[in-house]
Design a protein around this motif. Sequence first.
Motif, PDB file in Angstrom:
ATOM      1  N   GLY A 134      -1.130   0.331 -11.497  1.00 24.25           N
ATOM      2  CA  GLY A 134      -1.609  -0.820 -10.751  1.00 24.25           C
ATOM      3  C   GLY A 134      -1.206  -0.872  -9.297  1.00 24.25           C
ATOM      4  O   GLY A 134      -1.382  -1.909  -8.636  1.00 24.25           O
ATOM      5  N   GLN A 135      -0.705   0.238  -8.759  1.00 19.54           N
ATOM      6  CA  GLN A 135      -0.317   0.272  -7.348  1.00 19.54           C
ATOM      7  C   GLN A 135      -1.507   0.687  -6.496  1.00 19.54           C
ATOM      8  O   GLN A 135      -2.216   1.641  -6.825  1.00 19.54           O
ATOM      9  CB  GLN A 135       0.839   1.260  -7.131  1.00 19.54           C
ATOM     10  CG  GLN A 135       2.089   0.939  -7.917  1.00 19.54           C
ATOM     11  CD  GLN A 135       2.772  -0.331  -7.433  1.00 19.54           C
ATOM     12  OE1 GLN A 135       2.613  -0.745  -6.284  1.00 19.54           O
ATOM     13  NE2 GLN A 135       3.539  -0.953  -8.310  1.00 19.54           N
ATOM     14  N   ALA A 136      -1.729  -0.026  -5.387  1.00 21.89           N
ATOM     15  CA  ALA A 136      -2.762   0.375  -4.437  1.00 21.89           C
ATOM     16  C   ALA A 136      -2.268   1.632  -3.719  1.00 21.89           C
ATOM     17  O   ALA A 136      -1.207   1.625  -3.101  1.00 21.89           O
ATOM     18  CB  ALA A 136      -3.017  -0.742  -3.432  1.00 21.89           C
ATOM     19  N   LEU A 140       0.699  12.428  -8.785  1.00 22.83           N
ATOM     20  CA  LEU A 140       1.456  11.242  -8.380  1.00 22.83           C
ATOM     21  C   LEU A 140       0.522  10.105  -7.989  1.00 22.83           C
ATOM     22  O   LEU A 140       0.733   8.947  -8.393  1.00 22.83           O
ATOM     23  CB  LEU A 140       2.373  11.589  -7.211  1.00 22.83           C
ATOM     24  CG  LEU A 140       3.258  10.445  -6.700  1.00 22.83           C
ATOM     25  CD1 LEU A 140       4.214   9.975  -7.790  1.00 22.83           C
ATOM     26  CD2 LEU A 140       4.015  10.889  -5.453  1.00 22.83           C
ATOM     27  N   ASP A 141      -0.513  10.416  -7.231  1.00 23.66           N
ATOM     28  CA  ASP A 141      -1.489   9.396  -6.857  1.00 23.66           C
ATOM     29  C   ASP A 141      -2.119   8.780  -8.099  1.00 23.66           C
ATOM     30  O   ASP A 141      -2.271   7.549  -8.195  1.00 23.66           O
ATOM     31  CB  ASP A 141      -2.568  10.023  -5.967  1.00 23.66           C
ATOM     32  CG  ASP A 141      -3.731   9.088  -5.707  1.00 23.66           C
ATOM     33  OD1 ASP A 141      -3.567   8.097  -4.964  1.00 23.66           O
ATOM     34  OD2 ASP A 141      -4.821   9.342  -6.274  1.00 23.66           O
ATOM     35  N   MET A 177       0.827  -1.196   0.000  1.00 21.29           N
ATOM     36  CA  MET A 177       0.000   0.000   0.000  1.00 21.29           C
ATOM     37  C   MET A 177       0.867   1.252   0.000  1.00 21.29           C
ATOM     38  O   MET A 177       1.803   1.360   0.783  1.00 21.29           O
ATOM     39  CB  MET A 177      -0.921   0.008   1.232  1.00 21.29           C
ATOM     40  CG  MET A 177      -1.663   1.311   1.482  1.00 21.29           C
ATOM     41  SD  MET A 177      -2.844   1.738   0.174  1.00 21.29           S
ATOM     42  CE  MET A 177      -4.128   0.536   0.505  1.00 21.29           C
ATOM     43  N   PHE A 178       0.569   2.189  -0.918  1.00 22.86           N
ATOM     44  CA  PHE A 178       1.252   3.474  -0.967  1.00 22.86           C
ATOM     45  C   PHE A 178       0.330   4.538  -0.377  1.00 22.86           C
ATOM     46  O   PHE A 178      -0.888   4.459  -0.508  1.00 22.86           O
ATOM     47  CB  PHE A 178       1.591   3.875  -2.401  1.00 22.86           C
ATOM     48  CG  PHE A 178       2.626   3.003  -3.071  1.00 22.86           C
ATOM     49  CD1 PHE A 178       3.234   1.943  -2.406  1.00 22.86           C
ATOM     50  CD2 PHE A 178       3.003   3.250  -4.376  1.00 22.86           C
ATOM     51  CE1 PHE A 178       4.185   1.149  -3.024  1.00 22.86           C
ATOM     52  CE2 PHE A 178       3.965   2.465  -5.008  1.00 22.86           C
ATOM     53  CZ  PHE A 178       4.550   1.409  -4.325  1.00 22.86           C
ATOM     54  N   ASP A 231      -1.983   1.391   8.069  1.00 16.36           N
ATOM     55  CA  ASP A 231      -1.387   0.548   9.097  1.00 16.36           C
ATOM     56  C   ASP A 231       0.128   0.467   8.917  1.00 16.36           C
ATOM     57  O   ASP A 231       0.889   1.140   9.604  1.00 16.36           O
ATOM     58  CB  ASP A 231      -2.031  -0.839   9.061  1.00 16.36           C
ATOM     59  CG  ASP A 231      -1.566  -1.737  10.199  1.00 16.36           C
ATOM     60  OD1 ASP A 231      -0.715  -1.297  11.001  1.00 16.36           O
ATOM     61  OD2 ASP A 231      -2.036  -2.884  10.295  1.00 16.36           O
ATOM     62  N   GLN A 232       0.569  -0.320   7.980  1.00 13.55           N
ATOM     63  CA  GLN A 232       1.995  -0.459   7.710  1.00 13.55           C
ATOM     64  C   GLN A 232       2.236  -0.270   6.215  1.00 13.55           C
ATOM     65  O   GLN A 232       2.459  -1.232   5.477  1.00 13.55           O
ATOM     66  CB  GLN A 232       2.494  -1.822   8.184  1.00 13.55           C
ATOM     67  CG  GLN A 232       2.438  -1.990   9.701  1.00 13.55           C
ATOM     68  CD  GLN A 232       2.975  -3.328  10.158  1.00 13.55           C
ATOM     69  OE1 GLN A 232       2.457  -4.386   9.781  1.00 13.55           O
ATOM     70  NE2 GLN A 232       4.014  -3.293  10.973  1.00 13.55           N
ATOM     71  N   PRO A 233       2.211   0.985   5.750  1.00 14.41           N
ATOM     72  CA  PRO A 233       2.365   1.256   4.311  1.00 14.41           C
ATOM     73  C   PRO A 233       3.762   0.896   3.820  1.00 14.41           C
ATOM     74  O   PRO A 233       4.742   0.960   4.563  1.00 14.41           O
ATOM     75  CB  PRO A 233       2.103   2.756   4.209  1.00 14.41           C
ATOM     76  CG  PRO A 233       2.466   3.289   5.561  1.00 14.41           C
ATOM     77  CD  PRO A 233       2.073   2.218   6.531  1.00 14.41           C
TER      78      PRO A 233
END
Length: 256
Positions: free
Chosen positions: A24-26, A16-17, A1-2, A63-65
Motif C-alpha cells: 500500500g505504499q505509493a 522492491l517496487d 512517496m517512495f 518533489d520531496q520523497p
Amino acid sequence: MFVVLCDLDDSAALWLDSRFRDLGQACMLVTSGLLSFARRRSQWIGRDGTRAIVDLGEAGLIDQPDLVVNRLLSPPVAAWQWAKPGERDYAGAEMTAFALSWLAAVPGAVRNRPSPTCLAGPSPHPLRAAVVAHHAGLDVPDADFGAGTATLRLLEAAVRGAAGAAHVLHLVVLDGRIVGADGVEHRVGARMPEGFPSAITRFASAVGAAEGLIGIDVVVSGSRWWFAGMTPLPDLMVAGDALVQDLIGLVEKVPA
C-alpha cells in the motif's frame, strides 16, 4: 512517496517496487533511461536549504520523497547517446553533476547517497575493503590482488581456504545492521561468531555506510565467517520482507 532509482535490468529493484506497492505504499520506479528524458530538472540551493523537482511527465513528479532507494550505477545520459561526441560529453557531465547534487541533498531517507567513487553509494576498491574489514575485526582471507580486476579475488581466496565445507552467503546490511540475522543463521545452519554483527557495524561505518544499504559476501567454514567482498547493490530479495519493513521504518525516523 517512495522512489526506487535503478537501471532497467535491475531485478532486485523491480521486486522492491512491487513489494512496496503490495503493502500500500505509493512508489515510483524510475529507471536511468526515464530520468534522462525528464521534462524538467530544477534545483534550488539557499540559506534555508535545498529543494529539487524532477518532472517525468506522465510518469510523475519527484518533489520531496519520503524515501529514495538509489541503485543508479551511472548517470542518466541515454537521451544523448546519439548526439555528437562533444554535445554528448557535455550533457553527460551536466547530468552527472545534477545527479550527484540532487541525491546528496534530496530530503527524506536516502539509501544510498552517492560516494566519490560510485553514484550508487559506498564502493571501495576490494583491497581497501579487505583492509577495512580486517581492522573492523572480520576474518579476511589471504589474497593476491596483483594487477587487473580484483573484484572476486577475496571470494575466491575464501572459498579455497574453506575447502569443500564452504557455504557462500550474501548478507544485506542496512545502516550497519544485518537484516534478518536469525534467518541468515537458519539458512547456513550455524551461529554467527561472537562479535561478528558488531564487526559488520564497524565495517559499514568505516566505508561510509553507517546510513546505507550494502551487500556483504561471506564464506562460512565451520566456526569461521570469512569476509569475501561488498557491493552497494545488495541482492534485496535475499533479505525479503524483513528488509521492506525496515526500509518503511526509516521514514518514521526522519525528522519532520
